[in-house]
Enzyme design. Structure first.
Site, PDB file in Angstrom:
ATOM      1  N   GLY A   1       0.853  -1.351  -0.111  1.00  0.00           N
ATOM      2  CA  GLY A   1       0.098   0.086   0.110  1.00  0.00           C
ATOM      3  C   GLY A   1       0.562   1.120   0.078  1.00  0.00           C
TER       4      GLY A   1
ATOM      5  N   GLU B   1       2.893  -8.129  -1.368  1.00  0.00           N
ATOM      6  CA  GLU B   1       1.639  -8.938  -0.874  1.00  0.00           C
ATOM      7  C   GLU B   1       1.913 -10.230  -0.973  1.00  0.00           C
ATOM      8  OE1 GLU B   1       1.719  -6.012  -2.716  1.00  0.00           O
ATOM      9  OE2 GLU B   1       0.310  -4.629  -1.882  1.00  0.00           O
TER      10      GLU B   1
HETATM   11  C1  HXC Z   1       2.266  -3.803  10.344  1.00  0.00           C
HETATM   12  C2  HXC Z   1       4.636  -3.295  10.046  1.00  0.00           C
HETATM   13  C3  HXC Z   1       4.429  -3.233   8.638  1.00  0.00           C
HETATM   14  C4  HXC Z   1       3.180  -3.550   8.018  1.00  0.00           C
HETATM   15  C5  HXC Z   1       6.542  -3.123   9.602  1.00  0.00           C
HETATM   16  N1  HXC Z   1       5.943  -3.228  10.597  1.00  0.00           N
HETATM   17  N2  HXC Z   1       5.677  -3.422   8.187  1.00  0.00           N
HETATM   18  N3  HXC Z   1       3.567  -3.648  10.609  1.00  0.00           N
HETATM   19  N4  HXC Z   1       2.196  -3.842   8.910  1.00  0.00           N
HETATM   20  N5  HXC Z   1       2.916  -3.625   6.808  1.00  0.00           N
HETATM   21  C6  HXC Z   1       6.287  -3.326  11.738  1.00  0.00           C
HETATM   22  C7  HXC Z   1       6.848  -4.376  12.341  1.00  0.00           C
HETATM   23  O1  HXC Z   1       6.068  -5.455  12.669  1.00  0.00           O
HETATM   24  C8  HXC Z   1       7.648  -4.237  13.342  1.00  0.00           C
HETATM   25  O2  HXC Z   1       7.019  -4.099  14.402  1.00  0.00           O
HETATM   26  C9  HXC Z   1       8.181  -2.789  12.846  1.00  0.00           C
HETATM   27  O3  HXC Z   1       7.289  -2.329  11.860  1.00  0.00           O
HETATM   28  C10 HXC Z   1       9.476  -2.710  12.203  1.00  0.00           C
HETATM   29  O4  HXC Z   1       9.780  -3.750  11.142  1.00  0.00           O
HETATM   30  P1  HXC Z   1      10.545  -4.748  11.172  1.00  0.00           P
HETATM   31  O5  HXC Z   1      10.150  -5.973  10.200  1.00  0.00           O
HETATM   32  O6  HXC Z   1      11.203  -5.302  12.374  1.00  0.00           O
HETATM   33  O7  HXC Z   1      11.809  -3.992  10.431  1.00  0.00           O
HETATM   34  P2  HXC Z   1      12.912  -4.430   9.262  1.00  0.00           P
HETATM   35  O8  HXC Z   1      13.447  -5.969   9.786  1.00  0.00           O
HETATM   36  O9  HXC Z   1      13.877  -3.196   9.039  1.00  0.00           O
HETATM   37  O10 HXC Z   1      12.024  -4.975   7.967  1.00  0.00           O
HETATM   38  C11 HXC Z   1      11.434  -3.809   7.180  1.00  0.00           C
HETATM   39  C12 HXC Z   1      10.304  -4.213   6.107  1.00  0.00           C
HETATM   40  C13 HXC Z   1       9.624  -5.435   6.956  1.00  0.00           C
HETATM   41  C14 HXC Z   1      11.140  -5.036   4.934  1.00  0.00           C
HETATM   42  C15 HXC Z   1       9.606  -3.331   5.666  1.00  0.00           C
HETATM   43  O11 HXC Z   1       8.986  -4.639   8.032  1.00  0.00           O
HETATM   44  C16 HXC Z   1       8.398  -5.963   6.105  1.00  0.00           C
HETATM   45  O12 HXC Z   1       8.719  -6.749   5.176  1.00  0.00           O
HETATM   46  N6  HXC Z   1       7.262  -5.402   6.117  1.00  0.00           N
HETATM   47  C17 HXC Z   1       6.037  -5.911   5.562  1.00  0.00           C
HETATM   48  C18 HXC Z   1       5.967  -5.271   4.114  1.00  0.00           C
HETATM   49  C19 HXC Z   1       4.607  -5.724   3.415  1.00  0.00           C
HETATM   50  O13 HXC Z   1       4.595  -7.128   3.270  1.00  0.00           O
HETATM   51  N7  HXC Z   1       4.010  -4.854   2.881  1.00  0.00           N
HETATM   52  C20 HXC Z   1       2.704  -5.173   2.117  1.00  0.00           C
HETATM   53  C21 HXC Z   1       1.480  -5.210   3.141  1.00  0.00           C
HETATM   54  S1  HXC Z   1      -0.101  -5.598   2.492  1.00  0.00           S
HETATM   55  P3  HXC Z   1       7.461  -4.623  15.884  1.00  0.00           P
HETATM   56  O14 HXC Z   1       6.407  -4.249  16.819  1.00  0.00           O
HETATM   57  O15 HXC Z   1       7.813  -6.163  15.763  1.00  0.00           O
HETATM   58  O16 HXC Z   1       8.606  -3.865  16.180  1.00  0.00           O
HETATM   59  C22 HXC Z   1      -0.737  -4.389   1.765  1.00  0.00           C
HETATM   60  C23 HXC Z   1      -1.880  -4.405   0.851  1.00  0.00           C
HETATM   61  C24 HXC Z   1      -2.415  -3.088   0.391  1.00  0.00           C
HETATM   62  O17 HXC Z   1       0.195  -3.537   1.400  1.00  0.00           O
HETATM   63  C25 HXC Z   1      -3.738  -3.126   0.008  1.00  0.00           C
HETATM   64  C26 HXC Z   1      -4.352  -1.946  -0.194  1.00  0.00           C
HETATM   65  C27 HXC Z   1      -4.592  -1.055   1.058  1.00  0.00           C
END
Ligand code: HXC
Length: 259
Positions: A110, A133
């Site tokens: 997103g 995703e």
């Molecule tokens: C909720 C999230 C998050 C997310 C990161 N965090 N991304 N929380 N939703 N999308 C939180 C983690 O849980 C963590 O919280 C803190 O942020 C730091 O993240 P880390 O993973 O510890 O950091 P890092 O190792 O540096 O990795 C960064 C990252 C990774 C590569 C960005 O966090 C990641 O892969 N995030 C998810 C990316 C993703 O899959 N996005 C798509 C989402 S679905 P804590 O509490 O543990 O410290 C989507 C659908 C959209 O977007 C549809 C339309 C609206």
């Protein structure tokens, strides 16, 4: 209006407003509360006569790492349907003033889609764009299969959407997804400079021009050309058009008032 998940500065620079996504502990994950605040802030700035251009940014580490996975993990399809988060996205996309995204760090899911909803993107060298995703068992839902494909073409979009691969700021620029990539120290300044440049223009012409460019995404050419022509004619109803052409003839800088 008080916001908890974003910070809004109406006059960050003359005629330029700044919105900062502000959930640093969650990589600016776009929960529903944040998206509602963002929609409200954009609406408010769209109505503010002293604002001509809006810059949208996150922080150095993350523009936004996507929708909030923790918030939606246990949702069913009907819960999602009832919440109808895309109503918020639909409102955001109706913003009339130009929006420039200043992206550093992660712009994922997103977050990538939100940057693509903006009109121009300035990124830092540390920016990473992606639609991961698929790695969490779902797929893009806010334009990632559509806007990304139109911007970078099928081959790259398929690779990003099917493998979750991230691309760098440099690759994103080369692919035509973003306007500019600059060192991390200056990405916000560069985005603001770009906003200031647009803010010097006639806001009437900018609004009509933005509307016309966006029309190109969902109309056949002939219909788009007709739409463009009407907006072009409409600029001749503005004082700004008179001022702009008079200033050219008088060899001076125009002073656009937005009338
Ligand atoms: C909720 C999230 C998050 C997310 C990161 N965090 N991304 N929380 N939703 N999308 C939180 C983690 O849980 C963590 O919280 C803190 O942020 C730091 O993240 P880390 O993973 O510890 O950091 P890092 O190792 O540096 O990795 C960064 C990252 C990774 C590569 C960005 O966090 C990641 O892969 N995030 C998810 C990316 C993703 O899959 N996005 C798509 C989402 S679905 P804590 O509490 O543990 O410290 C989507 C659908 C959209 O977007 C549809 C339309 C609206």
């Amino acid at each position: 209006m008080a916001f908890e998940n974003i910070k809004v500065t109406n006059q960050y620079k003359d005629k330029v407003a700044l919105i900062e996504l502000n959930r640093p502990g969650a990589m600016n994950a776009l929960n529903r509360e944040l998206m509602t605040e963002l929609k409200d802030a954009l609406h408010q700035l769209d109505e503010d006569e002293n604002v001509r251009v809006i810059v949208l940014t996150g922080n150095e580490k993350a523009f936004a790492a996507g929708a909030d996975i923790k918030q939606m993990a246990d949702s069913g399809a009907i819960d999602m349907l009832k919440v109808d988060q895309f109503a918020t996205w639909d409102q955001i996309k109706k913003t009339k003033k130009p929006i420039i995204a200043a992206v550093s760090g992660f712009a994922l899911g997103g977050g990538c889609e939100l940057s693509m909803t903006c009109d121009m993107i300035v990124a830092s060298e540390t920016a990473r764009f992606g639609q991961p995703e698929i790695t969490i068992g779902t797929m893009p839902g806010a334009g990632g299969t559509q806007r990304l494909t139109r911007a970078v073409g099928k081959a790259r979009a398929m690779e990003m959407v099917l493998t979750g691969k991230f691309i760098s700021g440099e690759e994103a620029q080369e692919a035509g997804l973003i306007n500019k990539v600059v060192p991390v120290e200056v990405y916000l300044d560069e985005a603001v400079k770009c906003a200031e440049k647009v803010a010097e223009m006639s806001p009437v012409a900018a609004r009509l021009a933005k509307e016309s460019v966006l029309k190109a995404f969902d109309t056949p050419l002939e219909e788009g050309l007709q739409f463009e022509r009407k907006n072009f004619y409409m600029t001749f109803a503005s004082e700004d058009q008179k001022e702009g052409m008079k200033a050219f003839i008088e060899k001076r800088k125009p002073d656009f008032k937005g009338d």
